[in-house]
Motif scaffolding. Structure first.
Motif, PDB file in Angstrom:
ATOM      1  N   GLY A  50       0.809  -1.217   0.000  1.00  0.00           N
ATOM      2  CA  GLY A  50       0.000   0.000   0.000  1.00  0.00           C
ATOM      3  C   GLY A  50       0.839   1.262   0.000  1.00  0.00           C
ATOM      4  O   GLY A  50       0.498   2.243  -0.683  1.00  0.00           O
ATOM      5  N   ASN A  51       1.942   1.258   0.741  1.00  0.00           N
ATOM      6  CA  ASN A  51       2.821   2.434   0.757  1.00  0.00           C
ATOM      7  C   ASN A  51       3.420   2.693  -0.615  1.00  0.00           C
ATOM      8  O   ASN A  51       3.521   3.846  -1.054  1.00  0.00           O
ATOM      9  CB  ASN A  51       3.934   2.227   1.785  1.00  0.00           C
ATOM     10  CG  ASN A  51       3.425   2.268   3.213  1.00  0.00           C
ATOM     11  OD1 ASN A  51       2.398   2.879   3.489  1.00  0.00           O
ATOM     12  ND2 ASN A  51       4.123   1.611   4.117  1.00  0.00           N
ATOM     13  N   LYS A  52       3.785   1.641  -1.308  1.00  0.00           N
ATOM     14  CA  LYS A  52       4.351   1.825  -2.651  1.00  0.00           C
ATOM     15  C   LYS A  52       3.282   2.270  -3.638  1.00  0.00           C
ATOM     16  O   LYS A  52       3.560   3.049  -4.557  1.00  0.00           O
ATOM     17  CB  LYS A  52       5.024   0.531  -3.107  1.00  0.00           C
ATOM     18  CG  LYS A  52       6.274   0.173  -2.304  1.00  0.00           C
ATOM     19  CD  LYS A  52       6.922  -1.092  -2.834  1.00  0.00           C
ATOM     20  CE  LYS A  52       8.209  -1.377  -2.086  1.00  0.00           C
ATOM     21  NZ  LYS A  52       7.993  -1.694  -0.682  1.00  0.00           N
ATOM     22  N   MET A  53       2.056   1.776  -3.454  1.00  0.00           N
ATOM     23  CA  MET A  53       0.959   2.222  -4.311  1.00  0.00           C
ATOM     24  C   MET A  53       0.708   3.717  -4.139  1.00  0.00           C
ATOM     25  O   MET A  53       0.437   4.434  -5.113  1.00  0.00           O
ATOM     26  CB  MET A  53      -0.312   1.441  -3.988  1.00  0.00           C
ATOM     27  CG  MET A  53      -0.322   0.026  -4.511  1.00  0.00           C
ATOM     28  SD  MET A  53      -0.398  -0.038  -6.316  1.00  0.00           S
ATOM     29  CE  MET A  53      -0.641  -1.795  -6.532  1.00  0.00           C
ATOM     30  N   ARG A  54       0.816   4.214  -2.917  1.00  0.00           N
ATOM     31  CA  ARG A  54       0.620   5.646  -2.685  1.00  0.00           C
ATOM     32  C   ARG A  54       1.699   6.469  -3.386  1.00  0.00           C
ATOM     33  O   ARG A  54       1.414   7.555  -3.893  1.00  0.00           O
ATOM     34  CB  ARG A  54       0.611   5.932  -1.185  1.00  0.00           C
ATOM     35  CG  ARG A  54      -0.680   5.562  -0.504  1.00  0.00           C
ATOM     36  CD  ARG A  54      -0.806   6.247   0.852  1.00  0.00           C
ATOM     37  NE  ARG A  54       0.218   5.766   1.772  1.00  0.00           N
ATOM     38  CZ  ARG A  54       0.042   4.738   2.595  1.00  0.00           C
ATOM     39  NH1 ARG A  54      -1.108   4.081   2.587  1.00  0.00           N
ATOM     40  NH2 ARG A  54       1.005   4.378   3.420  1.00  0.00           N
ATOM     41  N   CYS A  55       2.910   5.956  -3.411  1.00  0.00           N
ATOM     42  CA  CYS A  55       3.983   6.665  -4.128  1.00  0.00           C
ATOM     43  C   CYS A  55       3.689   6.743  -5.620  1.00  0.00           C
ATOM     44  O   CYS A  55       3.983   7.754  -6.271  1.00  0.00           O
ATOM     45  CB  CYS A  55       5.321   5.966  -3.892  1.00  0.00           C
ATOM     46  SG  CYS A  55       5.947   6.066  -2.203  1.00  0.00           S
ATOM     47  N   VAL A  56       3.106   5.676  -6.175  1.00  0.00           N
ATOM     48  CA  VAL A  56       2.770   5.675  -7.600  1.00  0.00           C
ATOM     49  C   VAL A  56       1.588   6.596  -7.875  1.00  0.00           C
ATOM     50  O   VAL A  56       1.553   7.310  -8.883  1.00  0.00           O
ATOM     51  CB  VAL A  56       2.463   4.241  -8.075  1.00  0.00           C
ATOM     52  CG1 VAL A  56       1.974   4.244  -9.519  1.00  0.00           C
ATOM     53  CG2 VAL A  56       3.702   3.365  -7.942  1.00  0.00           C
ATOM     54  N   MET A  57       0.593   6.614  -6.981  1.00  0.00           N
ATOM     55  CA  MET A  57      -0.594   7.424  -7.194  1.00  0.00           C
ATOM     56  C   MET A  57      -0.304   8.911  -7.090  1.00  0.00           C
ATOM     57  O   MET A  57      -1.014   9.725  -7.688  1.00  0.00           O
ATOM     58  CB  MET A  57      -1.680   7.032  -6.189  1.00  0.00           C
ATOM     59  CG  MET A  57      -2.210   5.615  -6.394  1.00  0.00           C
ATOM     60  SD  MET A  57      -3.459   5.148  -5.180  1.00  0.00           S
ATOM     61  CE  MET A  57      -4.783   6.257  -5.643  1.00  0.00           C
ATOM     62  N   ASP A  58       0.733   9.286  -6.345  1.00  0.00           N
ATOM     63  CA  ASP A  58       1.112  10.694  -6.226  1.00  0.00           C
ATOM     64  C   ASP A  58       2.599  10.830  -6.572  1.00  0.00           C
ATOM     65  O   ASP A  58       3.448  10.854  -5.682  1.00  0.00           O
ATOM     66  CB  ASP A  58       0.842  11.209  -4.814  1.00  0.00           C
ATOM     67  CG  ASP A  58       1.044  12.718  -4.704  1.00  0.00           C
ATOM     68  OD1 ASP A  58       1.286  13.369  -5.753  1.00  0.00           O
ATOM     69  OD2 ASP A  58       0.972  13.250  -3.589  1.00  0.00           O
ATOM     70  N   PRO A  59       2.949  10.892  -7.856  1.00  0.00           N
ATOM     71  CA  PRO A  59       4.364  10.947  -8.256  1.00  0.00           C
ATOM     72  C   PRO A  59       5.099  12.175  -7.725  1.00  0.00           C
ATOM     73  O   PRO A  59       6.332  12.160  -7.628  1.00  0.00           O
ATOM     74  CB  PRO A  59       4.292  10.980  -9.798  1.00  0.00           C
ATOM     75  CG  PRO A  59       2.942  10.470 -10.139  1.00  0.00           C
ATOM     76  CD  PRO A  59       2.052  10.885  -9.006  1.00  0.00           C
ATOM     77  N   ALA A 173       5.703   8.762 -12.856  1.00  0.00           N
ATOM     78  CA  ALA A 173       6.020   8.151 -11.571  1.00  0.00           C
ATOM     79  C   ALA A 173       7.307   7.347 -11.641  1.00  0.00           C
ATOM     80  O   ALA A 173       8.134   7.393 -10.719  1.00  0.00           O
ATOM     81  CB  ALA A 173       4.862   7.264 -11.129  1.00  0.00           C
ATOM     82  N   SER A 174       7.496   6.610 -12.723  1.00  0.00           N
ATOM     83  CA  SER A 174       8.689   5.778 -12.847  1.00  0.00           C
ATOM     84  C   SER A 174       9.951   6.603 -13.062  1.00  0.00           C
ATOM     85  O   SER A 174      10.963   6.412 -12.379  1.00  0.00           O
ATOM     86  CB  SER A 174       8.508   4.787 -14.002  1.00  0.00           C
ATOM     87  OG  SER A 174       9.642   3.973 -14.148  1.00  0.00           O
ATOM     88  N   VAL A 175       9.883   7.538 -13.998  1.00  0.00           N
ATOM     89  CA  VAL A 175      11.058   8.366 -14.288  1.00  0.00           C
ATOM     90  C   VAL A 175      11.411   9.252 -13.105  1.00  0.00           C
ATOM     91  O   VAL A 175      12.591   9.506 -12.828  1.00  0.00           O
ATOM     92  CB  VAL A 175      10.801   9.213 -15.557  1.00  0.00           C
ATOM     93  CG1 VAL A 175      11.924  10.231 -15.774  1.00  0.00           C
ATOM     94  CG2 VAL A 175      10.678   8.308 -16.770  1.00  0.00           C
ATOM     95  N   GLY A 176      10.402   9.714 -12.361  1.00  0.00           N
ATOM     96  CA  GLY A 176      10.673  10.545 -11.199  1.00  0.00           C
ATOM     97  C   GLY A 176      11.529   9.855 -10.169  1.00  0.00           C
ATOM     98  O   GLY A 176      12.336  10.492  -9.480  1.00  0.00           O
ATOM     99  N   PHE A 177      11.393   8.545 -10.053  1.00  0.00           N
ATOM    100  CA  PHE A 177      12.224   7.805  -9.112  1.00  0.00           C
ATOM    101  C   PHE A 177      13.576   7.445  -9.734  1.00  0.00           C
ATOM    102  O   PHE A 177      14.628   7.654  -9.122  1.00  0.00           O
ATOM    103  CB  PHE A 177      11.512   6.530  -8.674  1.00  0.00           C
ATOM    104  CG  PHE A 177      12.381   5.609  -7.863  1.00  0.00           C
ATOM    105  CD1 PHE A 177      12.651   5.883  -6.536  1.00  0.00           C
ATOM    106  CD2 PHE A 177      12.930   4.474  -8.433  1.00  0.00           C
ATOM    107  CE1 PHE A 177      13.456   5.040  -5.789  1.00  0.00           C
ATOM    108  CE2 PHE A 177      13.734   3.623  -7.693  1.00  0.00           C
ATOM    109  CZ  PHE A 177      13.996   3.908  -6.363  1.00  0.00           C
ATOM    110  N   LEU A 178      13.555   6.898 -10.943  1.00  0.00           N
ATOM    111  CA  LEU A 178      14.798   6.425 -11.551  1.00  0.00           C
ATOM    112  C   LEU A 178      15.777   7.568 -11.819  1.00  0.00           C
ATOM    113  O   LEU A 178      16.997   7.377 -11.743  1.00  0.00           O
ATOM    114  CB  LEU A 178      14.490   5.685 -12.857  1.00  0.00           C
ATOM    115  CG  LEU A 178      13.685   4.389 -12.720  1.00  0.00           C
ATOM    116  CD1 LEU A 178      13.401   3.787 -14.088  1.00  0.00           C
ATOM    117  CD2 LEU A 178      14.419   3.381 -11.853  1.00  0.00           C
TER     118      LEU A 178
END
Length: 208
Positions: A50-59, A173-178
């Motif tokens: 759930g914590n990781k889902m929240r990170c994806v839902m709010d990039p 969301a993906s590029v923001g982390f990588l």
């Protein structure tokens, strides 16, 4: 007469096996997971997903420490859901082909993107990148559900707008982390395969 050597002493050790929770965080506390109830283990894993889902839902509010603590349960579930939905809406003679194609594209595509980031000097581990890319297909999974249920009622252009929005959501969301784990002068080279990866999945969702 030859004297026999005494048998070696056997020392019995007792204790609890401990693992570090949050493998990437500095100074994380050690907690025992060997003798805890099964329900506690399941709930802890669900909270982690759930914590990781929240990170994806709010990039915009990506928590790097949360995403670095990788797991593959969430990506596996999302991949299976996406493959199942797309295979259900496919013609009967292509259902198994579509399911297999989605599964191969998700995992092999994630692997290629990860290797590219590592070769560009990224500081992330292989499974951290697989975890992030897998969780970020969540918006495309939502798009596939929407297009399967009411997509025929709203027309092609409406479906195109929905898929384009979810594609942008997943890529951002993906590029923001990588991008935080790749040298600044090579971020464009690391982001390019990510956009192609989600574009391929978005196209499959659109034409279902």
């Amino acid at each position: 007469q030859r004297r026999l050597a005494p048998p070696p002493r056997v020392y019995l050790m007792e204790g609890k096996m401990e693992s570090a929770a949050g493998g990437s965080g500095g100074g994380s506390m050690l907690e025992s997971t060997l003798d805890e109830p099964v329900i506690d283990t399941i709930m802890r894993d669900l909270r982690m997903v759930g914590n990781k889902m929240r990170c994806v839902m709010d990039p915009r509010a990506v928590d790097v420490s949360t995403l670095k603590d990788w797991d593959l349960w969430g990506p596996l579930i999302l991949c299976l859901v996406l493959a199942t939905i797309l295979s259900i809406s496919a013609p009967s003679e292509q259902k198994s082909l579509v399911f297999t194609s989605v599964f191969v594209i998700v995992w092999c595509g994630s692997g290629v993107v990860t290797v590219n980031a590592l070769l560009l000097g990224g500081t992330l581990s292989f499974f951290q990148s697989i975890c992030v890319l897998g969780y970020c297909i969540f918006p495309l999974t939502l798009a596939s559900v929407f297009c399967t249920t009411i997509g025929a009622l709203i027309g092609f252009w409406s479906r195109l707008l929905i898929v384009a929005f979810c594609y942008t959501w997943a890529s951002t969301a993906s590029v923001g982390f990588l991008s935080t784990l790749v040298p600044e002068n090579r971020r464009a080279l690391a982001a390019y395969p990510v956009f192609l990866f989600y574009l391929c999945l978005s196209w499959m969702v659109l034409v279902q």
